[in-house]
Design an enzyme around this catalytic site. Structure first.
Site, short mmCIF file in Angstrom:
data_model
loop_
_atom_site.label_atom_id
_atom_site.label_comp_id
_atom_site.label_asym_id
_atom_site.label_seq_id
_atom_site.Cartn_x
_atom_site.Cartn_y
_atom_site.Cartn_z
N SER A 1 -10.19 -0.70 6.94
CA SER A 1 -9.48 -0.68 5.55
C SER A 1 -8.74 -1.57 4.80
O SER A 1 -8.45 -1.55 3.73
CB SER A 1 -8.59 0.74 5.69
OG SER A 1 -9.31 1.89 5.62
N SER B 1 -9.77 1.87 2.98
CA SER B 1 -9.15 2.35 1.80
C SER B 1 -7.82 1.58 1.23
O SER B 1 -7.31 2.20 0.12
CB SER B 1 -8.32 3.48 3.12
OG SER B 1 -7.27 2.71 3.67
N LYS C 1 0.64 -1.27 -0.07
CA LYS C 1 0.05 -0.23 0.11
C LYS C 1 0.81 1.23 0.00
O LYS C 1 1.85 1.20 0.67
CB LYS C 1 -0.86 0.03 1.32
CG LYS C 1 -1.90 1.08 1.27
CD LYS C 1 -2.90 0.76 2.32
CE LYS C 1 -4.10 1.97 2.41
NZ LYS C 1 -4.88 1.80 3.70
#
Lengths: 484, 95
Positions: free
Chosen positions: A178, A154, A79
């Site tokens: 997330s 997210s 990420k």
């Protein structure tokens, strides 16, 4: 079966058995990215030369018998809020569009030491604030099962790239769901481990009392292998816990006879779609069939978790994001009038709408006259919610809930209404409030073929029990791949 | 929960944000809704409840007070929007 479709442990076994090389596995993933990335858009940065050079090095180490771990030679993605030395780490924000960290996050370092291959950095909601990855400054990632739908967020890029076979596994971060919410919407396995079990050194901070790093993988075995690699005490993170986490891979026996499962009714009522409910209850029946005992129970304070979460997380975010001022790194506005206006213009142009909203809410909750009413109140409610969980775990080993109220929603469907978007995390935020470990895995598909996720919540540091329950359940579920 | 335009502008100033009129109005509505949502917490009696800052018991994490290698100046300055040979450069603060 195509090379890119294997799980991480399957590809690692092939590499170990010298059936294929790490370079071949990396090339397979890179050409998969070439083939589907224009549809899925999960990557912010792809690193073909870096990945191939790393893979070549891994092949040499493997040939010399120096790389023997369970993930040796396996290509993966991170990420874009996890620091990678001299490699762009943008948090999908204009504010950090050009930021190349001078150091690696501890998880980056650990995965490197485990001989994995970094293929690229994946998309996210800006600074991890959002539930659809639509808040990225750069691009909107699509759900591999239906590219008109969101991947969740997210960590939407992490979930989509694993689901679309653009990486064998990925890391995400989870502040209110997330990792787990996008894992559910994209049909992969995602786990947020216990608060304090994975070092956050080099994770760009959102809400420090809630943030935790974890894996998104193709199956439960991979999830355990990645956790075994990244968990552990780190002197560089003063919130990291110094205990022996044991070996999680060896905990996967598949034997769940006598496992006591609590089914909190507050997670299963209004707002949860009937498709989701029937898949989750079907999975619970499967677990009963394997010898587990499941019982309805109550966590009466669950409805207060979401408002408490938004006060605590926004307050901490407003404080953490105060560092972005255009001085030391990242974006600086071009036109301003003096130093203070440089800060203001830089922040006004560098942050997107959702980030500004959270900073405003958080600053309000921390401001003079409102601190006790909102921030302190939310922290007190947090204590009560944790007591609810502690009581539940006196009776039950794990709790099982839906992962999300619905399957993936349409792109643009919830962007005009922040509160409606926040509801996407209704099943996941309480776990962060409690600091608990929780895993999401696919347990079925709706009529349109979209994945449905089930969540298994454990006691603090109860990762082994959660993973084994998930592993047992996984054997009873038929997985359907996305068609791209 | 009513939030005024003046309150929004005050908070924006604390947060070092310059808002357009349109942003100010939209944030005013959003803050009313979201903070109104948080008012639900008042349904719970929290008299005497100890606030939780971290979900696991935390103690001070001390280390030995010894010098360890730090970063090269150049590594730290390489991301600066404006710099000279040895420092970050910002607009003049004192006339």
């Amino acid at each position: 079966m195509e090379l890119f479709q294997y799980t991480a442990h399957e590809i690692a076994d092939k590499i170990k058995a010298k059936e294929i090389s790490s370079v071949e596995a990396t090339k397979a993933v890179l050409s998969r990215i070439d083939a589907v990335e224009d549809k899925v858009e999960s990557y912010v940065t792809v690193l073909p030369e870096h990945a191939l050079a790393q893979a070549e090095e891994m092949d040499k180490k493997i040939a010399a018998g120096e790389a023997t771990g369970p993930l040796a030679g396996v290509p993966m993605a991170l990420k874009d809020n996890l620091c990678t030395k001299d490699i762009l780490t943008t948090c999908s924000s204009k504010m950090l569009y050009n930021f190349k960290p001078p150091y690696n996050a501890t998880v980056t370092e650990k995965l490197k030491n485990a001989d994995t291959v970094l293929v690229g950095k994946v998309n996210m909601d800006e600074f991890a604030m959002g539930s659809s990855t639509e808040n990225s400054y750069f691009k909107k990632t699509k759900n591999p099962y239906d590219i008109t739908k969101v991947p969740g967020g997210s960590s939407g890029g992490s979930a989509a790239c694993v689901s679309a076979d653009e990486a064998y596994f990925a890391l995400g971060s989870d502040t209110g769901g997330s990792i787990r919410q996008p894992a559910a919407l994209c049909g992969c396995v995602g786990m947020k481990p216990t608060y304090g079990s994975v070092s956050r050194y080099g994770l760009v901070a959102f809400a420090s009392s809630l943030d935790q790093i974890g894996p998104l993988t193709k199956d439960v075995r991979d999830c355990a292998a990645v956790l075994d690699t990244i968990m552990g005490h780190d002197p560089k993170d003063s919130t990291s816990v110094n205990i022996d986490h044991g070996n999680l891979l060896s905990a996967l026996t598949g034997d769940i006879r006598g496992l006591k499962i609590g089914l909190p009714q507050e997670y299963m009522g209004a707002g949860i779609s009937s498709d989701v409910m029937s898949a989750v209850m079907g999975a619970v029946d499967n677990m009963r069939g394997l010898g587990a005992e499941a019982q309805e129970m109550h966590l009466p304070l669950n409805e207060y978790a979401l408002p408490a979460y938004y006060m605590i997380s926004s307050a901490e975010a407003s404080s953490n994001l105060a560092r972005y001022d255009g001085v030391k790194y990242g974006f600086r506005a071009e036109h301003f009038d003096g130093l203070v206006d440089m800060y203001c213009q830089t922040r006004s142009e560098g942050f997107g709408a959702e980030v500004k909203r959270r900073i405003m809410i958080g600053t309000y909750a921390l401001s003079s006259g409102y601190y006790d009413a909102y921030y302190k109140k939310a922290q007190q409610v947090r204590t009560l919610i944790m007591q609810d969980f502690q009581k539940a775990f006196e009776t039950y080993d794990v709790l099982v809930t839906p992962a999300t109220p619905t399957t993936a929603f349409g792109i643009g469907e919830k962007t005009d209404n922040p509160l409606e978007m926040y509801m996407a995390d209704i099943c996941t935020v309480s776990v962060n409030i409690g600091g608990l470990p929780a895993l999401v895995l696919p347990c079925g598909y709706d009529a349109a073929g979209l994945p449905i996720g089930i969540q298994i919540i454990g006691k603090p540091f109860g990762e082994a029990q959660v993973l084994n329950a998930a592993y047992a359940l996984e054997q009873t579920i038929t997985k359907v791949r996305p068609t791209l | 929960m009513a939030i005024t335009k003046e309150q929004v502008l005050h908070v924006a100033k604390l947060a070092r944000l310059n808002l357009t009129d349109e942003e100010t109005e939209r944030l005013r509505g959003d803050m009313e809704n979201i903070i109104g949502f948080a008012d639900k917490l008042n349904e719970l009696d929290t008299e005497g409840v100890v606030p939780t800052a971290h979900a696991i018991p935390m103690q001070n994490a001390f280390r030995e007070d010894v010098v360890i290698p730090s970063y090269d100046r150049e590594a730290i300055l390489q991301n600066a929007p404006d710099r000279d040979e040895e420092a970050f450069v910002v607009p003049k603060v004192v006339e």
